[in-house]
Design a protein around this motif. Structure first.
Motif, PDB file in Angstrom:
ATOM      1  N   GLN A   1      32.572  96.147  37.359  1.00  0.00           N
ATOM      2  CA  GLN A   1      34.361  95.877  35.851  1.00  0.00           C
ATOM      3  C   GLN A   1      35.071  94.614  36.736  1.00  0.00           C
ATOM      4  N   GLU A   2      34.655  94.646  38.270  1.00  0.00           N
ATOM      5  CA  GLU A   2      34.690  93.319  38.527  1.00  0.00           C
ATOM      6  C   GLU A   2      34.166  92.162  38.533  1.00  0.00           C
ATOM      7  N   GLY A   3      32.933  92.594  37.521  1.00  0.00           N
ATOM      8  CA  GLY A   3      32.144  91.627  37.806  1.00  0.00           C
ATOM      9  C   GLY A   3      31.197  90.767  38.806  1.00  0.00           C
ATOM     10  N   LEU A   4      30.677  91.698  39.596  1.00  0.00           N
ATOM     11  CA  LEU A   4      30.185  92.154  41.589  1.00  0.00           C
ATOM     12  C   LEU A   4      28.879  92.635  41.005  1.00  0.00           C
ATOM     13  N   ILE A   5      28.723  93.471  39.902  1.00  0.00           N
ATOM     14  CA  ILE A   5      27.463  94.124  39.980  1.00  0.00           C
ATOM     15  C   ILE A   5      27.196  94.280  38.335  1.00  0.00           C
ATOM     16  N   ASP A   6      26.336  94.951  38.365  1.00  0.00           N
ATOM     17  CA  ASP A   6      25.877  95.720  37.279  1.00  0.00           C
ATOM     18  C   ASP A   6      24.631  96.683  37.103  1.00  0.00           C
ATOM     19  N   LEU A   7      25.481  97.738  36.410  1.00  0.00           N
ATOM     20  CA  LEU A   7      25.278  99.119  36.939  1.00  0.00           C
ATOM     21  C   LEU A   7      24.261 100.162  35.673  1.00  0.00           C
ATOM     22  N   GLY A   8      23.354 100.181  36.285  1.00  0.00           N
ATOM     23  CA  GLY A   8      22.167 101.387  35.037  1.00  0.00           C
ATOM     24  C   GLY A   8      21.558 102.323  35.278  1.00  0.00           C
ATOM     25  N   TYR A   9      20.996 103.259  35.087  1.00  0.00           N
ATOM     26  CA  TYR A   9      20.520 104.135  35.418  1.00  0.00           C
ATOM     27  C   TYR A   9      19.259 104.137  37.030  1.00  0.00           C
ATOM     28  N   ARG A  10      19.737 104.400  38.299  1.00  0.00           N
ATOM     29  CA  ARG A  10      18.880 104.535  38.971  1.00  0.00           C
ATOM     30  C   ARG A  10      18.035 103.143  39.173  1.00  0.00           C
ATOM     31  N   ARG A  11      19.509 102.425  38.705  1.00  0.00           N
ATOM     32  CA  ARG A  11      19.267 100.692  38.654  1.00  0.00           C
ATOM     33  C   ARG A  11      20.689  99.748  39.273  1.00  0.00           C
ATOM     34  N   ILE A  12      20.677  98.846  39.435  1.00  0.00           N
ATOM     35  CA  ILE A  12      22.145  98.299  40.519  1.00  0.00           C
ATOM     36  C   ILE A  12      21.419  96.897  40.760  1.00  0.00           C
ATOM     37  N   ARG A  13      22.510  96.354  39.656  1.00  0.00           N
ATOM     38  CA  ARG A  13      21.633  94.812  39.915  1.00  0.00           C
ATOM     39  C   ARG A  13      23.099  94.015  40.567  1.00  0.00           C
ATOM     40  N   VAL A  14      22.436  92.978  41.418  1.00  0.00           N
ATOM     41  CA  VAL A  14      23.962  92.670  42.607  1.00  0.00           C
ATOM     42  C   VAL A  14      23.535  91.065  41.268  1.00  0.00           C
ATOM     43  N   LEU A  15      24.869  90.318  41.513  1.00  0.00           N
ATOM     44  CA  LEU A  15      25.409  89.250  41.101  1.00  0.00           C
ATOM     45  C   LEU A  15      25.895  88.405  41.697  1.00  0.00           C
ATOM     46  N   PRO A  16      25.906  87.286  41.744  1.00  0.00           N
ATOM     47  CA  PRO A  16      25.540  85.830  42.706  1.00  0.00           C
ATOM     48  C   PRO A  16      27.203  86.112  43.153  1.00  0.00           C
ATOM     49  N   THR A  17      28.127  86.583  42.058  1.00  0.00           N
ATOM     50  CA  THR A  17      29.559  86.851  43.098  1.00  0.00           C
ATOM     51  C   THR A  17      29.907  87.916  43.458  1.00  0.00           C
ATOM     52  N   LEU A  18      28.455  88.462  43.852  1.00  0.00           N
ATOM     53  CA  LEU A  18      28.759  89.360  44.584  1.00  0.00           C
ATOM     54  C   LEU A  18      28.671  89.295  46.818  1.00  0.00           C
ATOM     55  N   ARG A  19      27.391  88.227  46.741  1.00  0.00           N
ATOM     56  CA  ARG A  19      26.951  87.711  47.613  1.00  0.00           C
ATOM     57  C   ARG A  19      28.401  85.929  47.739  1.00  0.00           C
ATOM     58  N   GLN A  20      28.903  85.863  46.888  1.00  0.00           N
ATOM     59  CA  GLN A  20      30.200  84.566  47.061  1.00  0.00           C
ATOM     60  C   GLN A  20      30.766  85.117  47.476  1.00  0.00           C
ATOM     61  N   THR A  21      31.301  86.314  46.967  1.00  0.00           N
ATOM     62  CA  THR A  21      32.446  86.977  48.095  1.00  0.00           C
ATOM     63  C   THR A  21      32.202  87.472  49.827  1.00  0.00           C
ATOM     64  N   PHE A  22      31.183  88.561  49.336  1.00  0.00           N
ATOM     65  CA  PHE A  22      30.999  88.944  50.830  1.00  0.00           C
ATOM     66  C   PHE A  22      30.151  88.346  51.555  1.00  0.00           C
ATOM     67  N   GLY A  23      28.859  87.082  51.477  1.00  0.00           N
ATOM     68  CA  GLY A  23      28.375  86.280  52.078  1.00  0.00           C
ATOM     69  C   GLY A  23      28.231  86.330  53.395  1.00  0.00           C
ATOM     70  N   ASP A  24      29.595  86.497  54.176  1.00  0.00           N
ATOM     71  CA  ASP A  24      30.459  86.429  55.381  1.00  0.00           C
ATOM     72  C   ASP A  24      29.907  87.654  56.090  1.00  0.00           C
ATOM     73  N   MET A  25      29.644  88.736  55.678  1.00  0.00           N
ATOM     74  CA  MET A  25      29.117  89.742  56.065  1.00  0.00           C
ATOM     75  C   MET A  25      27.895  89.920  57.409  1.00  0.00           C
ATOM     76  N   ILE A  26      28.213  90.062  58.559  1.00  0.00           N
ATOM     77  CA  ILE A  26      26.709  89.834  59.210  1.00  0.00           C
ATOM     78  C   ILE A  26      25.426  90.750  58.864  1.00  0.00           C
ATOM     79  N   GLU A  27      25.829  92.197  58.235  1.00  0.00           N
ATOM     80  CA  GLU A  27      24.654  92.304  58.110  1.00  0.00           C
ATOM     81  C   GLU A  27      23.542  91.743  56.297  1.00  0.00           C
ATOM     82  N   ALA A  28      24.491  90.697  56.139  1.00  0.00           N
ATOM     83  CA  ALA A  28      24.145  89.793  54.784  1.00  0.00           C
ATOM     84  C   ALA A  28      23.239  88.973  55.476  1.00  0.00           C
TER      85      ALA A  28
END
Length: 257
Positions: free
Chosen positions: A217-244
């Motif tokens: 809903q916040e435009g960070l990912i797209d959801l489908g059946y057994r599919r999750i599309r990671v959008l650039p905004t997700l990494r822009q928002t959380f890209g500072d996580m060490i595991e990323a």
């Protein structure tokens, strides 16, 4: 198909394998043995949820992920299971087992998380070829494999360490994306289900679904059946996580070939 034809096709596939630059075992794949025959892997397809390796194997084999993702699971108390690590392209399994004999413990096993392919070698042959490298090349190879395993386990630990559900879910998505991004043709779509996210994050399935829907809903990912599309905004928002941003140590062909 005749055995000779099958071996010829496999040898040709090995010689021109596009995964060689990132495969730590490429140095021994196709090499001639004492009898003149080439050391060829068994290439097998791995389906989602399929168990393909366990420490209860009576005949040790060394395997390397050719494509897709493997999930290492370990047993917990009361017959439970917890995620141990994710293995992507180039990860090698089974090396400690060919050097350190132990009583089979039924402690952990590998299963398919994202469908792909696996190459495996007889443990005895693999040990022989690794030992033949001599020092320090053999130490360098085993250290590289060990560092990749340690990094993957550390990454899973970081997911556990997050306090907020959102951070746990995002941590899983970024980790899976990071592994798949090293594979040819990856376009940002994660072929995983809500159940997979919940298991890797160690949260309830309903909790994972709610958080995934919020992220969509916040435009960070797209959801489908057994599919999750990671959008650039997700990494822009959380890209500072060490595991990323954890490194993967590829094969150094100049040293091992």
């Amino acid at each position: 198909m005749k055995v000779s034809d099958h071996n010829s096709r496999l040898r040709l596939e090995v010689e021109h394998c596009p995964m060689r630059p990132g495969c730590p075992l490429a140095f021994m794949c196709g090499v001639a043995l004492n009898d003149g025959k080439p050391l060829l892997p068994v290439i097998s397809d791995v389906g989602y949820g399929e168990m393909i390796w366990t420490d209860l194997n009576t005949r040790h084999r060394v395997c390397v992920v050719r494509s897709g993702l493997l999930l290492s699971r370990v047993y917990a108390s009361r017959d439970g299971e917890i995620p141990h690590s994710i293995f992507g392209m180039g990860f090698v399994g089974g090396i400690p087992d060919i050097y350190i004999p132990y009583v089979a413990s039924d402690f952990y096993f590998f299963s398919g998380l994202v469908a792909g392919q696996l190459c495996s070698f007889d443990g005895g042959f693999a040990k022989e070829r690794i030992d033949a490298l001599g020092t320090p090349q053999a130490q360098l190879l085993i250290a590289r494999i060990g560092l990749n395993h340690t990094t993957s386990i550390y990454s899973q630990t970081l997911t556990f360490a997050h306090r907020r559900v959102r951070d746990k879910v995002v941590s899983v998505l970024l980790r899976v994306e990071g592994e798949l991004s090293r594979q040819p043709g990856f376009g940002g779509e994660l072929p995983i289900a809500h159940d997979d996210v919940a298991f890797l994050a160690c949260i309830e399935r309903a909790t994972a679904s709610r958080e995934l829907k919020r992220l969509a809903q916040e435009g960070l990912i797209d959801l489908g059946y057994r599919r999750i599309r990671v959008l650039p905004t997700l990494r822009q928002t959380f890209g500072d996580m060490i595991e990323a941003n954890l490194p993967f140590y590829d094969n150094d062909l100049s040293v091992l070939q």
